[in-house]
Motif scaffolding. Structure first.
Motif, PDB file in Angstrom:
ATOM      1  N   VAL A  54       0.861  -1.182   0.000  1.00  0.00           N
ATOM      2  CA  VAL A  54       0.000   0.000   0.000  1.00  0.00           C
ATOM      3  C   VAL A  54       0.898   1.233   0.000  1.00  0.00           C
ATOM      4  O   VAL A  54       1.771   1.363   0.856  1.00  0.00           O
ATOM      5  CB  VAL A  54      -0.929   0.011   1.236  1.00  0.00           C
ATOM      6  CG1 VAL A  54      -1.818   1.239   1.224  1.00  0.00           C
ATOM      7  CG2 VAL A  54      -1.756  -1.255   1.280  1.00  0.00           C
ATOM      8  N   THR A  55       0.678   2.119  -0.964  1.00  0.00           N
ATOM      9  CA  THR A  55       1.463   3.340  -1.041  1.00  0.00           C
ATOM     10  C   THR A  55       0.583   4.558  -0.780  1.00  0.00           C
ATOM     11  O   THR A  55      -0.604   4.566  -1.117  1.00  0.00           O
ATOM     12  CB  THR A  55       2.134   3.492  -2.413  1.00  0.00           C
ATOM     13  OG1 THR A  55       1.135   3.438  -3.432  1.00  0.00           O
ATOM     14  CG2 THR A  55       3.143   2.397  -2.659  1.00  0.00           C
ATOM     15  N   ASP A  56       1.189   5.566  -0.192  1.00  0.00           N
ATOM     16  CA  ASP A  56       0.508   6.844   0.044  1.00  0.00           C
ATOM     17  C   ASP A  56       0.491   7.600  -1.280  1.00  0.00           C
ATOM     18  O   ASP A  56       1.551   7.885  -1.855  1.00  0.00           O
ATOM     19  CB  ASP A  56       1.257   7.626   1.113  1.00  0.00           C
ATOM     20  CG  ASP A  56       0.554   8.918   1.500  1.00  0.00           C
ATOM     21  OD1 ASP A  56      -0.354   9.351   0.769  1.00  0.00           O
ATOM     22  OD2 ASP A  56       0.926   9.494   2.531  1.00  0.00           O
ATOM     23  N   SER A  57      -0.686   7.937  -1.772  1.00  0.00           N
ATOM     24  CA  SER A  57      -0.790   8.587  -3.077  1.00  0.00           C
ATOM     25  C   SER A  57      -0.208   9.997  -3.081  1.00  0.00           C
ATOM     26  O   SER A  57       0.174  10.512  -4.124  1.00  0.00           O
ATOM     27  CB  SER A  57      -2.250   8.619  -3.525  1.00  0.00           C
ATOM     28  OG  SER A  57      -3.036   9.346  -2.601  1.00  0.00           O
ATOM     29  N   ARG A  58      -0.105  10.611  -1.928  1.00  0.00           N
ATOM     30  CA  ARG A  58       0.446  11.974  -1.859  1.00  0.00           C
ATOM     31  C   ARG A  58       1.963  11.978  -1.872  1.00  0.00           C
ATOM     32  O   ARG A  58       2.586  12.797  -2.533  1.00  0.00           O
ATOM     33  CB  ARG A  58      -0.069  12.698  -0.610  1.00  0.00           C
ATOM     34  CG  ARG A  58      -1.562  12.978  -0.657  1.00  0.00           C
ATOM     35  CD  ARG A  58      -2.072  13.598   0.636  1.00  0.00           C
ATOM     36  NE  ARG A  58      -1.907  12.635   1.723  1.00  0.00           N
ATOM     37  CZ  ARG A  58      -1.365  12.918   2.902  1.00  0.00           C
ATOM     38  NH1 ARG A  58      -0.955  14.124   3.180  1.00  0.00           N
ATOM     39  NH2 ARG A  58      -1.245  11.993   3.822  1.00  0.00           N
ATOM     40  N   THR A  59       2.571  11.051  -1.124  1.00  0.00           N
ATOM     41  CA  THR A  59       4.029  11.075  -0.979  1.00  0.00           C
ATOM     42  C   THR A  59       4.733   9.954  -1.744  1.00  0.00           C
ATOM     43  O   THR A  59       5.937  10.038  -1.962  1.00  0.00           O
ATOM     44  CB  THR A  59       4.421  10.946   0.507  1.00  0.00           C
ATOM     45  OG1 THR A  59       3.984   9.666   0.997  1.00  0.00           O
ATOM     46  CG2 THR A  59       3.820  12.063   1.336  1.00  0.00           C
ATOM     47  N   GLY A  60       3.996   8.924  -2.120  1.00  0.00           N
ATOM     48  CA  GLY A  60       4.604   7.789  -2.793  1.00  0.00           C
ATOM     49  C   GLY A  60       5.319   6.836  -1.863  1.00  0.00           C
ATOM     50  O   GLY A  60       5.947   5.877  -2.302  1.00  0.00           O
ATOM     51  N   ARG A  61       5.219   7.055  -0.568  1.00  0.00           N
ATOM     52  CA  ARG A  61       5.882   6.190   0.408  1.00  0.00           C
ATOM     53  C   ARG A  61       5.039   4.945   0.666  1.00  0.00           C
ATOM     54  O   ARG A  61       3.818   4.967   0.581  1.00  0.00           O
ATOM     55  CB  ARG A  61       6.098   6.933   1.720  1.00  0.00           C
ATOM     56  CG  ARG A  61       7.005   8.151   1.533  1.00  0.00           C
ATOM     57  CD  ARG A  61       7.343   8.747   2.828  1.00  0.00           C
ATOM     58  NE  ARG A  61       8.529   8.031   3.313  1.00  0.00           N
ATOM     59  CZ  ARG A  61       9.124   8.320   4.446  1.00  0.00           C
ATOM     60  NH1 ARG A  61       8.658   9.262   5.230  1.00  0.00           N
ATOM     61  NH2 ARG A  61      10.185   7.654   4.821  1.00  0.00           N
ATOM     62  N   ILE A  62       5.723   3.868   0.999  1.00  0.00           N
ATOM     63  CA  ILE A  62       5.033   2.616   1.330  1.00  0.00           C
ATOM     64  C   ILE A  62       4.474   2.740   2.738  1.00  0.00           C
ATOM     65  O   ILE A  62       5.213   3.029   3.692  1.00  0.00           O
ATOM     66  CB  ILE A  62       5.984   1.421   1.203  1.00  0.00           C
ATOM     67  CG1 ILE A  62       6.444   1.292  -0.251  1.00  0.00           C
ATOM     68  CG2 ILE A  62       5.316   0.150   1.685  1.00  0.00           C
ATOM     69  CD1 ILE A  62       7.504   0.259  -0.475  1.00  0.00           C
ATOM     70  N   VAL A  63       3.177   2.517   2.866  1.00  0.00           N
ATOM     71  CA  VAL A  63       2.495   2.677   4.153  1.00  0.00           C
ATOM     72  C   VAL A  63       2.684   1.446   5.039  1.00  0.00           C
ATOM     73  O   VAL A  63       2.843   1.557   6.243  1.00  0.00           O
ATOM     74  CB  VAL A  63       0.992   2.958   3.930  1.00  0.00           C
ATOM     75  CG1 VAL A  63       0.252   3.072   5.240  1.00  0.00           C
ATOM     76  CG2 VAL A  63       0.810   4.224   3.114  1.00  0.00           C
ATOM     77  N   ASN A  64       2.659   0.267   4.445  1.00  0.00           N
ATOM     78  CA  ASN A  64       2.782  -0.973   5.224  1.00  0.00           C
ATOM     79  C   ASN A  64       4.184  -1.573   5.031  1.00  0.00           C
ATOM     80  O   ASN A  64       4.338  -2.659   4.510  1.00  0.00           O
ATOM     81  CB  ASN A  64       1.686  -1.963   4.862  1.00  0.00           C
ATOM     82  CG  ASN A  64       1.685  -2.339   3.390  1.00  0.00           C
ATOM     83  OD1 ASN A  64       2.245  -1.653   2.555  1.00  0.00           O
ATOM     84  ND2 ASN A  64       1.047  -3.452   3.078  1.00  0.00           N
ATOM     85  N   ALA A  65       5.189  -0.869   5.500  1.00  0.00           N
ATOM     86  CA  ALA A  65       6.579  -1.250   5.254  1.00  0.00           C
ATOM     87  C   ALA A  65       7.176  -2.163   6.323  1.00  0.00           C
ATOM     88  O   ALA A  65       8.384  -2.252   6.450  1.00  0.00           O
ATOM     89  CB  ALA A  65       7.427   0.008   5.122  1.00  0.00           C
ATOM     90  N   ASN A  66       6.342  -2.858   7.096  1.00  0.00           N
ATOM     91  CA  ASN A  66       6.881  -3.783   8.086  1.00  0.00           C
ATOM     92  C   ASN A  66       6.004  -5.039   8.117  1.00  0.00           C
ATOM     93  O   ASN A  66       4.895  -5.045   7.587  1.00  0.00           O
ATOM     94  CB  ASN A  66       6.966  -3.134   9.473  1.00  0.00           C
ATOM     95  CG  ASN A  66       5.622  -2.654   9.960  1.00  0.00           C
ATOM     96  OD1 ASN A  66       4.653  -3.410   9.985  1.00  0.00           O
ATOM     97  ND2 ASN A  66       5.545  -1.388  10.343  1.00  0.00           N
ATOM     98  N   LEU A  67       6.505  -6.087   8.703  1.00  0.00           N
ATOM     99  CA  LEU A  67       5.779  -7.356   8.709  1.00  0.00           C
ATOM    100  C   LEU A  67       4.568  -7.348   9.623  1.00  0.00           C
ATOM    101  O   LEU A  67       3.765  -8.272   9.596  1.00  0.00           O
ATOM    102  CB  LEU A  67       6.714  -8.506   9.081  1.00  0.00           C
ATOM    103  CG  LEU A  67       7.730  -8.872   7.993  1.00  0.00           C
ATOM    104  CD1 LEU A  67       8.674  -9.944   8.497  1.00  0.00           C
ATOM    105  CD2 LEU A  67       7.040  -9.313   6.730  1.00  0.00           C
ATOM    106  N   GLY A  68       4.408  -6.303  10.430  1.00  0.00           N
ATOM    107  CA  GLY A  68       3.210  -6.171  11.248  1.00  0.00           C
ATOM    108  C   GLY A  68       2.002  -5.776  10.416  1.00  0.00           C
ATOM    109  O   GLY A  68       0.871  -6.084  10.756  1.00  0.00           O
TER     110      GLY A  68
END
Length: 136
Positions: A54-68
């Motif tokens: 899942v990426t943030d459409s505003r910043t392009g950063r990955i929102v779910n970047a951990n195994l949690g």
């Protein structure tokens, strides 16, 4: 080949059985090659039903970047898996006739699950992962 059960009320998909047959040339070590294929099938099941970046459409950063938050299959998600090798003799590939098994086990797994879901529900899902919101 995948066999699935789909809960009609909640849209939850459970793979109940999976069978894979692979042509990898001459198998050198049957035990490790079979484990490699089963590992590929498990990765394919994760791709089909759980894994989504899942990426943030505003910043392009990955929102779910951990195994949690990034879901991967665990033991309870994995059905009975059967893995077979198609016997083949290919004298042109190399002197031994062996091909790389690598991650060939993942090939076609998500498509097999999607086809099984289609046969169970009549809904063709073309966007992975196959989640309840896409089935209901």
């Amino acid at each position: 080949f995948a066999e699935v059960r789909v809960d009609p009320d909640f849209g939850e998909v459970r793979v109940t059985r999976f069978v894979g047959a692979f042509g990898v040339g001459q198998v050198i070590n049957l035990k490790t090659a079979r484990s490699q294929m089963i590992g590929g099938i498990v990765m394919g099941l994760g791709m089909a039903l759980l894994e989504e970046t899942v990426t943030d459409s505003r910043t392009g950063r990955i929102v779910n970047a951990n195994l949690g938050e990034y879901h991967v299959p665990v033991n309870a998600d994995i059905p009975a898996i059967e893995s077979y090798f198609v016997e083949e003799i290919d004298p042109y590939i190399n002197p031994i006739g062996a091909k790389g098994a690598g991650e060939i086990g993942i090939t076609g797994v998500a498509a097999a699950v999607a086809n099984a879901v289609y046969h169970a529900t009549g809904k063709r899902i073309r966007d992975l992962p196959i989640t309840p919101d896409k089935l209901l």
